[in-house]
Design a protein around this motif. Structure first.
Motif, short mmCIF file in Angstrom:
data_model
loop_
_atom_site.label_atom_id
_atom_site.label_comp_id
_atom_site.label_asym_id
_atom_site.label_seq_id
_atom_site.Cartn_x
_atom_site.Cartn_y
_atom_site.Cartn_z
N VAL A 1 0.85 -1.19 0.00
CA VAL A 1 0.00 0.00 0.00
C VAL A 1 0.88 1.23 0.00
N ASP A 2 0.66 2.14 -0.96
CA ASP A 2 1.39 3.41 -1.02
C ASP A 2 0.40 4.56 -1.00
N LEU A 3 0.58 5.46 -0.03
CA LEU A 3 -0.22 6.69 0.01
C LEU A 3 0.76 7.85 0.11
N ASN A 4 0.84 8.64 -0.95
CA ASN A 4 1.72 9.80 -0.99
C ASN A 4 0.86 11.06 -1.09
N GLY B 1 0.19 18.50 -0.57
CA GLY B 1 -0.87 19.46 -0.32
C GLY B 1 -2.09 18.75 0.24
N SER B 2 -3.22 18.91 -0.43
CA SER B 2 -4.46 18.30 0.05
C SER B 2 -4.88 17.11 -0.80
N ILE B 3 -3.97 16.63 -1.63
CA ILE B 3 -4.29 15.52 -2.53
C ILE B 3 -3.39 14.33 -2.21
N GLY B 4 -4.01 13.15 -2.12
CA GLY B 4 -3.25 11.93 -1.90
C GLY B 4 -3.33 11.01 -3.10
N LYS B 5 -2.21 10.41 -3.43
CA LYS B 5 -2.18 9.40 -4.48
C LYS B 5 -2.09 8.03 -3.80
N LEU B 6 -3.12 7.23 -4.00
CA LEU B 6 -3.21 5.94 -3.32
C LEU B 6 -3.05 4.82 -4.33
N TYR C 1 -4.94 -1.48 -7.64
CA TYR C 1 -5.98 -0.46 -7.45
C TYR C 1 -5.27 0.88 -7.28
N SER C 2 -5.84 1.92 -7.88
CA SER C 2 -5.29 3.27 -7.67
C SER C 2 -6.43 4.28 -7.65
N ALA C 3 -6.20 5.36 -6.91
CA ALA C 3 -7.21 6.40 -6.81
C ALA C 3 -6.55 7.69 -6.33
N THR C 4 -7.23 8.80 -6.58
CA THR C 4 -6.85 10.09 -6.02
C THR C 4 -7.77 10.37 -4.84
N LEU D 1 -15.44 -27.14 22.18
CA LEU D 1 -14.73 -27.13 20.90
C LEU D 1 -13.38 -26.45 21.04
N PRO D 2 -12.31 -27.08 20.57
CA PRO D 2 -11.04 -26.36 20.48
C PRO D 2 -11.07 -25.42 19.28
N PHE D 3 -10.22 -24.43 19.29
CA PHE D 3 -10.18 -23.47 18.18
C PHE D 3 -9.50 -24.12 16.98
N TRP D 4 -10.17 -24.04 15.83
CA TRP D 4 -9.64 -24.61 14.60
C TRP D 4 -8.83 -23.54 13.87
N HIS D 5 -7.52 -23.78 13.72
CA HIS D 5 -6.61 -22.75 13.20
C HIS D 5 -6.47 -22.92 11.69
N ASN D 6 -7.00 -21.95 10.94
CA ASN D 6 -6.98 -22.07 9.47
C ASN D 6 -6.72 -20.73 8.79
N PHE D 7 -5.86 -19.89 9.39
CA PHE D 7 -5.58 -18.59 8.81
C PHE D 7 -4.52 -18.70 7.71
N ASP D 8 -4.54 -17.73 6.81
CA ASP D 8 -3.58 -17.71 5.71
C ASP D 8 -2.26 -17.07 6.13
N ARG D 9 -1.22 -17.41 5.38
CA ARG D 9 0.06 -16.72 5.54
C ARG D 9 -0.02 -15.41 4.77
N GLU D 10 0.35 -14.30 5.45
CA GLU D 10 0.13 -12.98 4.86
C GLU D 10 1.36 -12.08 5.03
N LYS D 11 1.50 -11.16 4.08
CA LYS D 11 2.56 -10.14 4.17
C LYS D 11 2.00 -8.80 3.69
N TYR D 12 2.32 -7.75 4.43
CA TYR D 12 1.86 -6.41 4.09
C TYR D 12 3.03 -5.43 4.16
N GLU D 13 3.07 -4.53 3.21
CA GLU D 13 3.98 -3.38 3.28
C GLU D 13 3.14 -2.13 3.11
N ILE D 14 3.17 -1.24 4.10
CA ILE D 14 2.36 -0.03 4.09
C ILE D 14 3.29 1.17 4.12
N ASN D 15 3.17 2.05 3.14
CA ASN D 15 4.00 3.25 3.03
C ASN D 15 3.12 4.49 3.07
#
Length: 673
Positions: free
Chosen positions: A440-443, A446-451, A525-528, A563-577
């Protein structure tokens, strides 16, 4: 009832001998108000004066009988009683013995006021789900509030040659009644008229303090009965946090003998099936592929995508596997047929594979159930390849990738179709790839962000995202991303109610790449963004991006005693700027905060890089999945997820407003914070 009415799927007649025969006077004698009954009525609870259930099994048929009398004190209950449906399987017969109401002390026969229709219960045939089930629609005229409805009926399932498993083996699970109802008298009887001994196992019964008792196993020989009976009964189970007590009845057996029973049906098929003879075109295509990884991929995708999946509900537990030559010729088959064909192809290319029996719906309970082939409702293929173990569901479509990149199937228990097998438990699993890798990049100027958001999906996520983009309108997809970002950037707290299309201008989203071999799809995805800062009530400005998908609410909120908790989460990586042309507080606690979690069930780390105009966070989560977390280890697991939720699932930066007074205010705030 002297003149019996009989059609193919239902009959109006007296009960069978084993069910007994109850007269009108006895019915009326059993419908007596008591202090217990009056209290339930005063509390607004529906009340069942008596429920007498019987289950009868022999080597020729299975039958269920019920006789009950219950109040129609609630309008909703009256509606459900007036029009109801009964679903019967192929060759199953619904027997209606009695419909009466007790009204003003008089027992009134309502069968003359009853209209019965037999309808096809077929609503998914276009999706390959075939069923010759019938829906018996029962409409009773002139039921009134405060009537007591008496219903006595049976379901009889005679066995055909196709029901060879049901002839050989009995399987029935009695579950304690719904705790919504109050019962003056509750009785259940299991009647064994089979030649074989039936074992029964009582599981999740509790003592007076609510503690779960150890499972108890007993046996019924031919002609013997098991009876459980309660008076003035309300099931005390805490339905949200406890498993309902149940009794598993099954023909007495062990896993090794069961595996040896089922194996010959498959061995016969395998022994007389030659891929070269019935599928020379497939052989030719396989021989033209020189890379073994690609051969394996072709084999899996051929069976998944070129052989149409037909699920025949009546035959799932009732017939032998279809010959692969027939499956290939007809280009269709159920899970057994498709799995057998896939194994024949894998045998040809020299890949070790076997057919295994599973039940995704009741997987958790299989370890508690008595051994039975009727515990399973699905068949998949186990593949041993390059030292790794994979499970392939031949009925899935639109799945891609070399075998190590394909989607992962979550389940724990299976029985391999080989001789002398025991019930097996799958090993826990660690993904060799990131299921989701997002930047994720948000730069802001002024009052405008480029996402810009670039996300790479792999495995199950890639398969799901392909399907989503295939069937969803592009405008709807963009709105979905906009809505997600509206919360991720915290705009929901300072401009709630604003149309997201007016916040994210010129938003576009596209599939940048789709590698079917790696099973990897990349979305951009990109937006102003106008006014990209979140502003708090004190007019302090922040750039924030917190992805709540990183916070596993199901782990933090999980509360269950059994019930024991069933562990089924995905492996994930995020970079946020997050970067801006403004100065930021480079020492703010949450901006610089990092985390490292080394839990036995997941590793988690967040690392920050902070400059005078912004910051970057990299987050990685690597879970050990397909595993139940023991209850004595769960609180540590939960607390570690609380740590993730403590501002370690994203990034926020505080803006230092320009001007001398603002800098002095900021310095003063920092000094006395």
């Amino acid at each position: 009832m002297e003149n019996q009415i009989q059609v193919e799927n239902y009959r109006i007649q007296k009960p069978e001998m084993w069910a007994g025969n109850i007269g009108d006077q006895e019915i009326m004698d059993r419908i007596k108000d008591s202090e217990f009954a009056r209290k339930q009525t005063d509390d607004g609870r529906d009340y069942c004066y008596f429920l007498d259930k019987k289950y009868y099994t022999s080597n020729k048929e299975n039958s269920e009988y019920a006789c009950m009398a219950y109040t129609l004190n609630e309008p909703g209950n009256l509606e459900r009683a007036s029009v109801s449906d009964v679903i019967v399987e192929e060759n199953e017969i619904y027997q209606l013995h009695r419909i009466s109401v007790l009204r003003d002390g008089v027992l009134i026969d309502k069968i003359p006021d009853t209209k019965i229709k037999v309808l096809d219960s077929e609503n998914q045939s276009s999706g390959g789900v075939l069923s010759s089930n019938k829906k018996i629609n029962i409409t009773i005229k002139d039921l009134r509030l405060y009537d007591v409805l008496v219903l006595e009926d049976s379901r009889v399932k005679p066995f055909t040659d196709r029901d060879f498993l049901r002839k050989e083996f009995s399987k029935y699970v009695w579950v304690s009644p719904d705790n919504y109802w109050a019962y003056g008298s509750f009785k259940f009887t299991f009647i064994n008229e089979r030649e074989e001994t039936i074992a029964y196992k009582k599981t999740f019964f509790r003592d007076e303090q609510g503690n779960v008792l150890e499972p108890e196993i007993n046996y019924l020989k031919k002609g013997e009965r098991f009876v459980i009976e309660e008076q003035n009964y309300i099931n005390p189970v805490d339905a949200g946090r406890e498993i309902f007590p149940y009794i598993d009845f099954a023909t007495d057996n062990n896993w090794k003998d069961l595996s040896n029973y089922i194996v010959p049906f498959y061995e016969e098929i395998f022994s007389k099936s030659s891929l070269k003879d019935f599928a020379p075109n497939v052989v030719e295509k396989l021989d033209d592929i020189h890379d073994q990884d690609e051969k394996l991929r072709f084999a899996i995708e051929y069976v998944q995508n070129h052989i149409y999946y037909i699920f025949n509900a009546d035959e799932m537990n009732g017939h032998k596997p279809q010959e692969p030559a027939i499956t290939y010729e007809n280009k269709q088959g159920d899970c057994k047929a498709k799995s057998v064909l896939l194994k024949i192809i894998l045998d040809y290319i020299g890949v070790d594979a076997s057919v295994v029996l599973v039940n995704f719906n009741t997987d958790y309970y299989i370890k508690y159930y008595l051994p039975s082939l009727l515990n399973f409702n699905h068949v998949v293929v186990k593949v041993n390849y390059k030292g790794e173990e994979y499970f392939i569901d031949a009925t899935i479509r639109d799945e891609f990738g070399l075998i190590e990149n394909r989607g992962f199937i979550y389940f724990m228990h299976y029985l391999e179709v080989k001789r002398d097998q025991e019930l097996q438990i799958r090993k826990p699993f660690k993904f060799p790839y990131f299921c989701l890798n997002e930047k994720v990049d948000l730069n802001v100027q002024g009052s405008i962000g480029k996402l810009n958001v670039e996300t790479t999906y792999k495995g199950n996520r890639a398969n799901a995202m392909r399907r989503y983009f295939k069937v969803t309108n592009k405008r709807e997809i963009i709105d979905s991303w906009n809505n997600f970002l509206f919360y991720g950037l915290n705009y929901s707290n300072d401009r709630n109610g604003t149309d997201v299309r007016n916040i994210f201008k010129d938003a576009v989203i596209d599939v940048v790449s789709d590698d079917k071999k790696l099973n990897e799809i990349k979305i951009q995805y990109s937006a102003t963004v106008d006014n990209p800062y979140y502003t708090d009530p004190q007019n302090n400005r922040f750039l924030m991006y917190f992805d709540r998908n990183v916070v596993k609410a199901s782990a933090r909120d999980f509360m269950h005693k059994d019930l024991p908790f069933w562990h089924n989460f995905d492996r994930e990586k995020y970079e946020i700027n997050l970067y801006t042309d403004q100065k930021i507080d480079t020492e703010e606690k949450y901006t610089v905060q990092e985390s490292t979690i080394n839990n036995p069930y997941f590793e988690y780390k967040s690392r920050k890089k902070v400059t005078k105009n912004g910051a970057t966070v990299t987050i990685e989560c690597d879970p050990l999945v397909n595993i139940e977390i023991p209850q004595n280890e769960f609180e540590k697991f939960r607390n570690d997820h609380h740590t993730v939720a403590d501002s370690n699932f994203g990034l926020g930066v505080d803006i230092i407003e320009p001007g001398l007074m603002n800098r002095l205010k900021f310095s003063f705030k920092k000094r006395f914070k």
